[in-house]
Design a protein around this motif. Structure first.
Motif, PDB file in Angstrom:
ATOM      1  N   LEU A   6       9.678 -13.365   1.581  1.00 36.83           N
ATOM      2  CA  LEU A   6       9.312 -12.518   0.428  1.00 36.83           C
ATOM      3  C   LEU A   6       9.788 -11.081   0.649  1.00 36.83           C
ATOM      4  CD1 LEU A   6       5.656 -13.776  -0.205  1.00 36.83           C
ATOM      5  CD2 LEU A   6       7.704 -14.354  -1.528  1.00 36.83           C
ATOM      6  N   ASN A   7       9.685 -10.627   1.911  1.00 36.81           N
ATOM      7  CA  ASN A   7      10.064  -9.245   2.243  1.00 36.81           C
ATOM      8  C   ASN A   7      11.575  -9.004   2.172  1.00 36.81           C
ATOM      9  OD1 ASN A   7       7.579  -8.072   2.648  1.00 36.81           O
ATOM     10  ND2 ASN A   7       7.501  -8.564   4.820  1.00 36.81           N
ATOM     11  N   LEU A   8      12.359 -10.069   1.984  1.00 37.19           N
ATOM     12  CA  LEU A   8      13.799  -9.848   1.825  1.00 37.19           C
ATOM     13  C   LEU A   8      14.051  -8.945   0.619  1.00 37.19           C
ATOM     14  CD1 LEU A   8      15.065 -13.458   2.619  1.00 37.19           C
ATOM     15  CD2 LEU A   8      15.234 -11.441   4.095  1.00 37.19           C
ATOM     16  N   ASN A   9      13.050  -8.864  -0.272  1.00 34.91           N
ATOM     17  CA  ASN A   9      13.202  -7.952  -1.418  1.00 34.91           C
ATOM     18  C   ASN A   9      13.087  -6.477  -1.026  1.00 34.91           C
ATOM     19  OD1 ASN A   9      13.547  -7.446  -4.250  1.00 34.91           O
ATOM     20  ND2 ASN A   9      11.403  -6.788  -4.262  1.00 34.91           N
ATOM     21  N   ASN A  10      12.486  -6.180   0.124  1.00 33.16           N
ATOM     22  CA  ASN A  10      12.297  -4.768   0.488  1.00 33.16           C
ATOM     23  C   ASN A  10      13.621  -4.008   0.470  1.00 33.16           C
ATOM     24  OD1 ASN A  10       9.700  -5.557   0.915  1.00 33.16           O
ATOM     25  ND2 ASN A  10       9.606  -5.003   3.084  1.00 33.16           N
ATOM     26  N   ALA A  11      14.644  -4.622   1.069  1.00 35.54           N
ATOM     27  CA  ALA A  11      15.949  -3.950   1.146  1.00 35.54           C
ATOM     28  C   ALA A  11      16.558  -3.805  -0.243  1.00 35.54           C
ATOM     29  CB  ALA A  11      16.881  -4.747   2.048  1.00 35.54           C
ATOM     30  N   ILE A  12      16.401  -4.856  -1.050  1.00 34.14           N
ATOM     31  CA  ILE A  12      16.982  -4.831  -2.400  1.00 34.14           C
ATOM     32  C   ILE A  12      16.283  -3.754  -3.224  1.00 34.14           C
ATOM     33  CG2 ILE A  12      17.245  -6.218  -4.519  1.00 34.14           C
ATOM     34  CD1 ILE A  12      17.480  -8.634  -2.358  1.00 34.14           C
ATOM     35  N   ASN A  13      14.954  -3.698  -3.078  1.00 32.82           N
ATOM     36  CA  ASN A  13      14.204  -2.662  -3.794  1.00 32.82           C
ATOM     37  C   ASN A  13      14.640  -1.268  -3.348  1.00 32.82           C
ATOM     38  OD1 ASN A  13      11.412  -0.832  -3.627  1.00 32.82           O
ATOM     39  ND2 ASN A  13      11.870  -1.794  -5.582  1.00 32.82           N
ATOM     40  N   ALA A  14      14.770  -1.087  -2.027  1.00 35.31           N
ATOM     41  CA  ALA A  14      15.152   0.230  -1.496  1.00 35.31           C
ATOM     42  C   ALA A  14      16.538   0.623  -2.008  1.00 35.31           C
ATOM     43  CB  ALA A  14      15.134   0.205   0.028  1.00 35.31           C
ATOM     44  N   LEU A  15      17.441  -0.351  -2.107  1.00 34.18           N
ATOM     45  CA  LEU A  15      18.811  -0.039  -2.543  1.00 34.18           C
ATOM     46  C   LEU A  15      18.905   0.134  -4.065  1.00 34.18           C
ATOM     47  CD1 LEU A  15      20.625  -2.532  -0.149  1.00 34.18           C
ATOM     48  CD2 LEU A  15      20.815  -0.028  -0.047  1.00 34.18           C
ATOM     49  N   SER A  16      17.890  -0.360  -4.791  1.00 34.57           N
ATOM     50  CA  SER A  16      17.890  -0.194  -6.250  1.00 34.57           C
ATOM     51  C   SER A  16      17.425   1.213  -6.629  1.00 34.57           C
ATOM     52  CB  SER A  16      16.967  -1.222  -6.912  1.00 34.57           C
ATOM     53  OG  SER A  16      15.605  -0.839  -6.786  1.00 34.57           O
ATOM     54  N   GLY A  17      16.604   1.818  -5.733  1.00 34.57           N
ATOM     55  CA  GLY A  17      16.045   3.134  -6.049  1.00 34.57           C
ATOM     56  C   GLY A  17      14.985   3.085  -7.152  1.00 34.57           C
ATOM     57  N   GLN A  18      14.517   1.884  -7.513  1.00 33.12           N
ATOM     58  CA  GLN A  18      13.582   1.718  -8.641  1.00 33.12           C
ATOM     59  C   GLN A  18      12.220   1.229  -8.157  1.00 33.12           C
ATOM     60  OE1 GLN A  18      14.585   2.156 -11.787  1.00 33.12           O
ATOM     61  NE2 GLN A  18      16.806   2.052 -11.646  1.00 33.12           N
ATOM     62  N   SER A  55       8.812  -0.656  -2.405  1.00 32.72           N
ATOM     63  CA  SER A  55       8.735  -1.242  -1.065  1.00 32.72           C
ATOM     64  C   SER A  55       8.612  -0.121  -0.030  1.00 32.72           C
ATOM     65  CB  SER A  55       9.983  -2.076  -0.769  1.00 32.72           C
ATOM     66  OG  SER A  55      11.069  -1.233  -0.511  1.00 32.72           O
ATOM     67  N   SER A  56       8.005  -0.444   1.124  1.00 27.28           N
ATOM     68  CA  SER A  56       7.862   0.592   2.154  1.00 27.28           C
ATOM     69  C   SER A  56       9.231   0.941   2.744  1.00 27.28           C
ATOM     70  CB  SER A  56       6.851   0.194   3.231  1.00 27.28           C
ATOM     71  OG  SER A  56       7.242  -0.992   3.846  1.00 27.28           O
ATOM     72  N   VAL A  60       0.860  -1.200   0.000  1.00 24.76           N
ATOM     73  CA  VAL A  60       0.000   0.000   0.000  1.00 24.76           C
ATOM     74  C   VAL A  60       0.886   1.236   0.000  1.00 24.76           C
ATOM     75  CG1 VAL A  60      -1.687   1.370   1.311  1.00 24.76           C
ATOM     76  CG2 VAL A  60      -1.905  -1.119   1.244  1.00 24.76           C
ATOM     77  N   VAL A  61       0.541   2.215  -0.812  1.00 24.92           N
ATOM     78  CA  VAL A  61       1.265   3.489  -0.772  1.00 24.92           C
ATOM     79  C   VAL A  61       0.287   4.645  -0.592  1.00 24.92           C
ATOM     80  CG1 VAL A  61       3.303   2.890  -2.126  1.00 24.92           C
ATOM     81  CG2 VAL A  61       1.241   3.634  -3.314  1.00 24.92           C
ATOM     82  N   ARG A  62       0.812   5.701   0.019  1.00 24.42           N
ATOM     83  CA  ARG A  62       0.043   6.946   0.109  1.00 24.42           C
ATOM     84  C   ARG A  62       0.256   7.663  -1.219  1.00 24.42           C
ATOM     85  NH1 ARG A  62       1.721  11.947   0.839  1.00 24.42           N
ATOM     86  NH2 ARG A  62       0.449  13.515   1.873  1.00 24.42           N
ATOM     87  N   ARG A  63      -0.833   7.898  -1.932  1.00 23.04           N
ATOM     88  CA  ARG A  63      -0.718   8.510  -3.263  1.00 23.04           C
ATOM     89  C   ARG A  63      -0.769  10.023  -3.214  1.00 23.04           C
ATOM     90  NH1 ARG A  63      -3.190   5.354  -8.220  1.00 23.04           N
ATOM     91  NH2 ARG A  63      -1.377   4.027  -8.536  1.00 23.04           N
ATOM     92  N   GLY A  64      -1.336  10.556  -2.122  1.00 18.93           N
ATOM     93  CA  GLY A  64      -1.476  12.001  -1.963  1.00 18.93           C
ATOM     94  C   GLY A  64      -2.166  12.208  -0.641  1.00 18.93           C
ATOM     95  N   PRO A  65      -2.442  13.462  -0.257  1.00 19.70           N
ATOM     96  CA  PRO A  65      -3.089  13.699   1.035  1.00 19.70           C
ATOM     97  C   PRO A  65      -4.404  12.937   1.156  1.00 19.70           C
ATOM     98  CG  PRO A  65      -2.361  15.758   0.031  1.00 19.70           C
ATOM     99  CD  PRO A  65      -2.160  14.695  -1.000  1.00 19.70           C
ATOM    100  N   GLY A  66      -4.496  12.051   2.152  1.00 20.66           N
ATOM    101  CA  GLY A  66      -5.742  11.313   2.392  1.00 20.66           C
ATOM    102  C   GLY A  66      -6.056  10.259   1.352  1.00 20.66           C
ATOM    103  N   GLU A  67      -5.057   9.848   0.539  1.00 18.24           N
ATOM    104  CA  GLU A  67      -5.320   8.851  -0.522  1.00 18.24           C
ATOM    105  C   GLU A  67      -4.343   7.688  -0.419  1.00 18.24           C
ATOM    106  OE1 GLU A  67      -6.655  12.033  -3.947  1.00 18.24           O
ATOM    107  OE2 GLU A  67      -5.577  10.205  -4.509  1.00 18.24           O
ATOM    108  N   TYR A  68      -4.898   6.482  -0.294  1.00 14.26           N
ATOM    109  CA  TYR A  68      -4.068   5.285  -0.128  1.00 14.26           C
ATOM    110  C   TYR A  68      -4.443   4.254  -1.185  1.00 14.26           C
ATOM    111  CZ  TYR A  68      -2.552   7.576   4.045  1.00 14.26           C
ATOM    112  OH  TYR A  68      -2.001   8.499   4.903  1.00 14.26           O
TER     113      TYR A  68
END
Ligand SMILES: NC(=O)c1ccc[n+]([C@@H]2O[C@H](COP(=O)([O-])OP(=O)(O)OC[C@H]3O[C@@H](n4cnc5c(N)ncnc54)[C@H](OP(=O)(O)O)[C@@H]3O)[C@@H](O)[C@H]2O)c1
Length: 328
Positions: free
Chosen positions: A181-193, A264-265, A127-135
């Protein structure tokens, strides 16, 4: 009334989705987040769901008093503080449901709330926050919660909202499977993509495959079972990840749908200069390995890179650079 304590991305989305199904929901969170909901909370998903709902909001724990169930959705580092706050306001036998990542949050809540009933849960989607009050929910999956009659208020509200939820008798195995599965979170964060771009590149997937293979080895050595959450059994996943890009694209389309913008969050946390949940994901693999007298060098290296990124260091590794940096 259903209370959501620590309403950010997951709390606002789940709470908003339940409210859209008719549930009486109170979101408890930071003033900066709650203020954005004054004109309503918009919840959307990649399947076209789009609703704007009015929800009650609060910024203090006493708003959880009298709730049929209190859903905890803070990041793992905040759980102990929330548990202490709930201990001060909840009556005996109140029901608390952790919808957090990691494998220890429900236990942290249980330790602080011995007179209440604490249930573990697992959120499979992003889930991401897309804008003020929007998820926005950007990927798919069924919520899983510990099988218990105490879960009834949540299950009833979820059913009314057509929000898929499954009761499980093996939540520890479910949570470890999610952690893998969440082991990808760090990889995603470090990819910047965005996730879709990262996962389309074989060398990033090789990083994830190496982290998963290592984690699965540690879990197997610890005789810790893991549940199957995807069409592919967890032990086949590293092999699937390592196939060439064109073949991966064809296979992955059948396994998981990802919104092109989803990240990733952990990427969000680095972007916002907040501490990440690395200790509760890769860190758990390293800690379990240490307990067994083993090493988990790939996951340990990822912990180190995320620590450095938290301190303002690099977080735009190309796939080949990341592979080299973690020895994958
Ligand atoms: N986002 C996702 O896609 C996703 C998917 C699956 C699972 N999860 C898991 O779900 C959990 C929540 O993640 P999230 O992304 O929803 O986190 P989030 O957006 O940071 O939401 C948590 C919110 O709770 C607030 N908070 C913390 N302590 C509080 C307190 N004592 N009182 C009131 N508010 C408090 C935080 O404020 P501060 O930032 O000021 O502390 C933040 O606004 C994590 O365990 C995460 O791993 C997330």
């Amino acid at each position: 009334m259903i209370a959501v304590f620590g309403a950010g991305s997951i709390g606002c989305w789940v709470g908003g989705r339940l409210a859209a199904g008719g549930a009486d929901v109170t979101l408890i969170g930071r003033a900066r987040v709650m203020d954005e909901l004054r004109d309503g909370l918009r919840v959307t998903d990649l399947d076209g769901f789009d609703a704007k709902v009015k929800v009650a909001t609060a910024t203090t724990p006493d708003a959880a008093m009298g709730a049929a169930i209190v859903i905890v959705t803070v990041k793992s580092a905040g759980t102990a503080e929330v548990a202490a706050a709930l201990d001060a306001v909840l009556p005996e036998n109140a029901v608390v449901l952790s919808l957090q990542n990691g494998v220890r949050n429900a236990d942290v809540l249980r330790a602080a709330l011995p007179a209440q009933k604490v249930l573990a849960g697992m959120v499979p989607f992003n889930v991401v926050r897309r804008g003020p009050g929007e998820y926005h929910r950007g990927s798919a999956g069924t919520l899983m919660i510990e099988a218990s009659p105490d879960a009834e208020p949540f299950v009833t509200a979820a059913r009314a909202a057509t929000l898929p939820v499954e009761s499980r008798g093996d939540m520890a195995a479910v949570q470890w499977a999610k952690l893998v599965l969440n082991l990808n979170n760090a990889i995603n964060a470090l990819s910047g993509q965005p996730l879709a771009i990262e996962l389309a590149q074989r060398d990033y997937r090789r990083c994830l495959a190496a982290a998963q293979r290592e984690a699965l080895g540690v879990l197997s050595a610890a005789n810790t079972p893991i549940a199957r959450l995807t069409a592919i059994p967890p032990r086949w996943m590293p092999r699937l990840l390592a196939v060439p890009d064109r073949l991966f694209r064809r296979l992955a389309a059948r396994v998981v749908a990802i919104d092109p913008h989803a990240r990733s969050s952990m990427w969000d946390d680095l972007e916002a200069r907040r501490p990440t949940e690395i200790d509760y994901i890769q860190g758990e693999v390293v800690a379990l390995a240490e307990k067994l007298g083993r090493d988990a060098p790939v996951n340990r290296a990822l912990v180190g890179l995320i620590r450095a990124a938290e301190a303002g260091g690099r977080r735009n590794y190309s796939a080949a650079e990341l592979r080299a940096a973690i020895g994958a």
